[in-house]
Design a protein around this motif. Structure first.
Motif, PDB file in Angstrom:
ATOM      1  N   ASP A 196      24.032  77.508  75.780  1.00 41.54           N
ATOM      2  CA  ASP A 196      22.869  78.342  76.087  1.00 41.54           C
ATOM      3  C   ASP A 196      23.037  78.956  77.479  1.00 41.54           C
ATOM      4  O   ASP A 196      23.135  78.232  78.474  1.00 41.54           O
ATOM      5  N   PRO A 197      23.084  80.281  77.603  1.00 44.93           N
ATOM      6  CA  PRO A 197      23.281  80.892  78.922  1.00 44.93           C
ATOM      7  C   PRO A 197      22.123  80.666  79.886  1.00 44.93           C
ATOM      8  O   PRO A 197      22.284  80.836  81.098  1.00 44.93           O
ATOM      9  N   GLU A 198      20.973  80.255  79.363  1.00 42.06           N
ATOM     10  CA  GLU A 198      19.807  80.018  80.216  1.00 42.06           C
ATOM     11  C   GLU A 198      19.733  78.584  80.730  1.00 42.06           C
ATOM     12  O   GLU A 198      18.970  78.292  81.650  1.00 42.06           O
ATOM     13  N   ARG A 199      20.499  77.677  80.123  1.00 37.06           N
ATOM     14  CA  ARG A 199      20.469  76.264  80.512  1.00 37.06           C
ATOM     15  C   ARG A 199      21.885  75.715  80.384  1.00 37.06           C
ATOM     16  O   ARG A 199      22.417  75.636  79.285  1.00 37.06           O
ATOM     17  N   TRP A 200      22.493  75.337  81.505  1.00 38.33           N
ATOM     18  CA  TRP A 200      23.868  74.860  81.506  1.00 38.33           C
ATOM     19  C   TRP A 200      23.876  73.328  81.567  1.00 38.33           C
ATOM     20  O   TRP A 200      23.612  72.752  82.630  1.00 38.33           O
ATOM     21  N   PRO A 201      24.164  72.642  80.466  1.00 41.63           N
ATOM     22  CA  PRO A 201      24.152  71.176  80.489  1.00 41.63           C
ATOM     23  C   PRO A 201      25.216  70.609  81.433  1.00 41.63           C
ATOM     24  O   PRO A 201      26.340  71.110  81.501  1.00 41.63           O
ATOM     25  N   VAL A 202      24.836  69.564  82.139  1.00 37.52           N
ATOM     26  CA  VAL A 202      25.741  68.852  83.043  1.00 37.52           C
ATOM     27  C   VAL A 202      25.760  67.385  82.634  1.00 37.52           C
ATOM     28  O   VAL A 202      24.708  66.767  82.436  1.00 37.52           O
ATOM     29  N   PHE A 203      26.976  66.833  82.502  1.00 40.84           N
ATOM     30  CA  PHE A 203      27.155  65.435  82.128  1.00 40.84           C
ATOM     31  C   PHE A 203      27.783  64.717  83.317  1.00 40.84           C
ATOM     32  O   PHE A 203      28.911  65.012  83.708  1.00 40.84           O
ATOM     33  N   ARG A 204      27.046  63.780  83.882  1.00 36.14           N
ATOM     34  CA  ARG A 204      27.478  63.115  85.105  1.00 36.14           C
ATOM     35  C   ARG A 204      28.221  61.817  84.790  1.00 36.14           C
ATOM     36  O   ARG A 204      27.743  60.997  84.016  1.00 36.14           O
ATOM     37  N   TYR A 249      27.324  76.000  92.488  1.00 40.71           N
ATOM     38  CA  TYR A 249      26.455  76.750  91.587  1.00 40.71           C
ATOM     39  C   TYR A 249      25.142  77.174  92.233  1.00 40.71           C
ATOM     40  O   TYR A 249      24.346  77.869  91.612  1.00 40.71           O
ATOM     41  N   GLY A 250      24.896  76.730  93.457  1.00 40.38           N
ATOM     42  CA  GLY A 250      23.670  77.128  94.128  1.00 40.38           C
ATOM     43  C   GLY A 250      22.452  76.785  93.296  1.00 40.38           C
ATOM     44  O   GLY A 250      22.230  75.638  92.930  1.00 40.38           O
ATOM     45  N   ASP A 251      21.670  77.805  92.971  1.00 39.78           N
ATOM     46  CA  ASP A 251      20.465  77.612  92.166  1.00 39.78           C
ATOM     47  C   ASP A 251      20.712  77.949  90.701  1.00 39.78           C
ATOM     48  O   ASP A 251      19.806  78.381  89.982  1.00 39.78           O
ATOM     49  N   GLY A 252      21.944  77.776  90.234  1.00 43.37           N
ATOM     50  CA  GLY A 252      22.277  78.065  88.843  1.00 43.37           C
ATOM     51  C   GLY A 252      21.451  77.232  87.879  1.00 43.37           C
ATOM     52  O   GLY A 252      20.882  76.202  88.248  1.00 43.37           O
ATOM     53  N   PRO A 253      21.394  77.640  86.601  1.00 39.98           N
ATOM     54  CA  PRO A 253      20.499  76.998  85.623  1.00 39.98           C
ATOM     55  C   PRO A 253      21.053  75.698  85.043  1.00 39.98           C
ATOM     56  O   PRO A 253      21.053  75.493  83.831  1.00 39.98           O
ATOM     57  N   THR A 254      21.567  74.804  85.907  1.00 40.62           N
ATOM     58  CA  THR A 254      22.124  73.545  85.418  1.00 40.62           C
ATOM     59  C   THR A 254      21.006  72.559  85.090  1.00 40.62           C
ATOM     60  O   THR A 254      20.009  72.467  85.805  1.00 40.62           O
ATOM     61  N   VAL A 255      21.194  71.812  83.995  1.00 38.81           N
ATOM     62  CA  VAL A 255      20.211  70.819  83.560  1.00 38.81           C
ATOM     63  C   VAL A 255      20.943  69.540  83.171  1.00 38.81           C
ATOM     64  O   VAL A 255      22.108  69.566  82.774  1.00 38.81           O
ATOM     65  N   VAL A 256      20.261  68.416  83.295  1.00 39.43           N
ATOM     66  CA  VAL A 256      20.834  67.131  82.898  1.00 39.43           C
ATOM     67  C   VAL A 256      21.115  67.145  81.400  1.00 39.43           C
ATOM     68  O   VAL A 256      20.243  67.482  80.595  1.00 39.43           O
ATOM     69  N   GLY A 257      22.344  66.765  81.010  1.00 33.34           N
ATOM     70  CA  GLY A 257      22.728  66.887  79.608  1.00 33.34           C
ATOM     71  C   GLY A 257      23.062  65.598  78.894  1.00 33.34           C
ATOM     72  O   GLY A 257      23.401  65.625  77.708  1.00 33.34           O
ATOM     73  N   GLU A 258      22.978  64.440  79.584  1.00 34.31           N
ATOM     74  CA  GLU A 258      23.491  63.209  78.981  1.00 34.31           C
ATOM     75  C   GLU A 258      22.854  62.848  77.642  1.00 34.31           C
ATOM     76  O   GLU A 258      23.498  62.219  76.797  1.00 34.31           O
ATOM     77  N   ALA A 259      21.609  63.246  77.418  1.00 36.26           N
ATOM     78  CA  ALA A 259      20.951  62.910  76.151  1.00 36.26           C
ATOM     79  C   ALA A 259      21.650  63.559  74.962  1.00 36.26           C
ATOM     80  O   ALA A 259      21.497  63.099  73.820  1.00 36.26           O
ATOM     81  N   LEU A 260      22.436  64.605  75.196  1.00 36.24           N
ATOM     82  CA  LEU A 260      23.125  65.290  74.105  1.00 36.24           C
ATOM     83  C   LEU A 260      24.348  64.530  73.610  1.00 36.24           C
ATOM     84  O   LEU A 260      24.820  64.773  72.495  1.00 36.24           O
TER      85      LEU A 260
END
Length: 213
Positions: A62-70, A6-17
Motif C-alpha cells: 500500500d503506497p499510503e502505509r509502508w509496513p515495517v517489521f522490527r 524516511y523522515g515523516d514517511g508513512p511507515t507503520v508497525v507491521g508485525e501483526a501481518l
C-alpha cells in the motif's frame, strides 16, 4: 513510527501481518525477481495460497502505509536492531533492511559495521551472522521475537558462502515452523537458496557454498 532515512514517511508497525496466511509467499517470493527460475515458485509452497498472497499484497504494498517489521537485536539500545521496511514508492518500490538504534557486542557487529552497504541501507549478513541474529534473545523491545520468523524475515540479507546441507536443513525447518506444507518444503528451500547463490556469484570474493567457507 520514525525510521532513519524516511523522515515523516508513512511507515507503520507491521508485525501483526507476519502471522497472516500468504505473508511468507509475498515476502520470500521477492527473491525470485532475478527471473532465473527453472521452475516458477508458487505462494502455496510457503503456506496459504495465491488468493491469500494477493489479499495480503494489497496491504504490504500500500503506497499510503509502508509496513515495517522490527527485529530487535541483543545488545542494542532501546528500539535497536534491524527494520525490514516495505518502501512502497510509486515506480520505485522495494524492501529495505535498515539498522535502527545503537548496537554493541559481537553478535550484533554485523548489523552496525561492514555488513551494511549500498545506497539503500541494506543489511548484509553472512550465514553465521544471520543465524546469530535470528537465534539471539533480541533486545527485549517490541518487534518479531520468534526465531524462525526472524530468520526468514532476514534471509534475503544472506551474503557470502554457506554450507549447502546446513543451510537447507535450517531453511526447511523454519518454513515448516511458519506453516509451509511438508510435501513442497524441500522444493521451496532449494528454490530460495538457488536464488541466493546466483546473487552471491555476482559479488566480489564469491566462492561456492559447497566449499563450506
Amino acid at each position: 513510527m520514525v525510521i532513519t532515512g524516511y523522515g515523516d514517511g508513512p511507515t507503520v508497525v507491521g508485525e501483526a501481518l507476519v502471522g497472516r496466511a500468504g505473508f511468507w509467499g509475498c515476502h520470500l517470493l521477492g527473491l525470485c525477481e532475478d527471473g532465473a527460475c527453472d521452475e516458477r515458485a508458487e505462494p502455496a509452497w510457503f503456506g496459504g495460497d495465491g488468493a491469500d498472497a494477493d489479499a495480503l499484497a494489497e496491504v504490504l504494498f500500500d503506497p499510503e502505509r509502508w509496513p515495517v517489521f522490527r527485529v530487535p537485536v541483543e545488545g542494542a539500545a532501546p528500539g535497536g536492531g534491524v527494520a525490514v521496511v516495505y518502501r512502497n514508492l510509486d515506480g520505485d518500490g522495494g524492501v529495505e533492511y535498515r539498522r535502527t538504534g545503537g548496537v554493541t557486542g559481537a553478535v550484533t557487529g554485523a548489523v552496525t559495521g561492514g555488513a551494511t552497504g549500498g545506497g539503500t541501507g541494506d543489511v548484509r549478513l553472512s550465514w553465521g551472522e544471520l543465524v546469530a541474529v535470528a537465534d539471539g534473545p533480541g533486545g527485549g523491545g517490541d518487534g518479531v521475537s520468534d526465531r524462525d520468523e526472524r530468520f526468514l524475515l532476514l534471509l534475503p540479507c544472506l551474503r557470502g558462502t554457506w554450507e549447502e546441507a546446513v543451510a537447507r536443513e535450517r531453511v526447511v525447518a523454519a518454513l515448516v515452523a511458519v506453516g509451509a506444507p511438508e510435501d513442497t518444503v524441500e522444493r521451496a528451500a532449494g528454490h530460495l537458496l538457488g536464488h541466493l547463490e546466483r546473487r552471491a556469484v555476482n559479488e566480489p570474493g564469491w566462492k561456492s557454498p559447497l566449499s563450506g567457507r
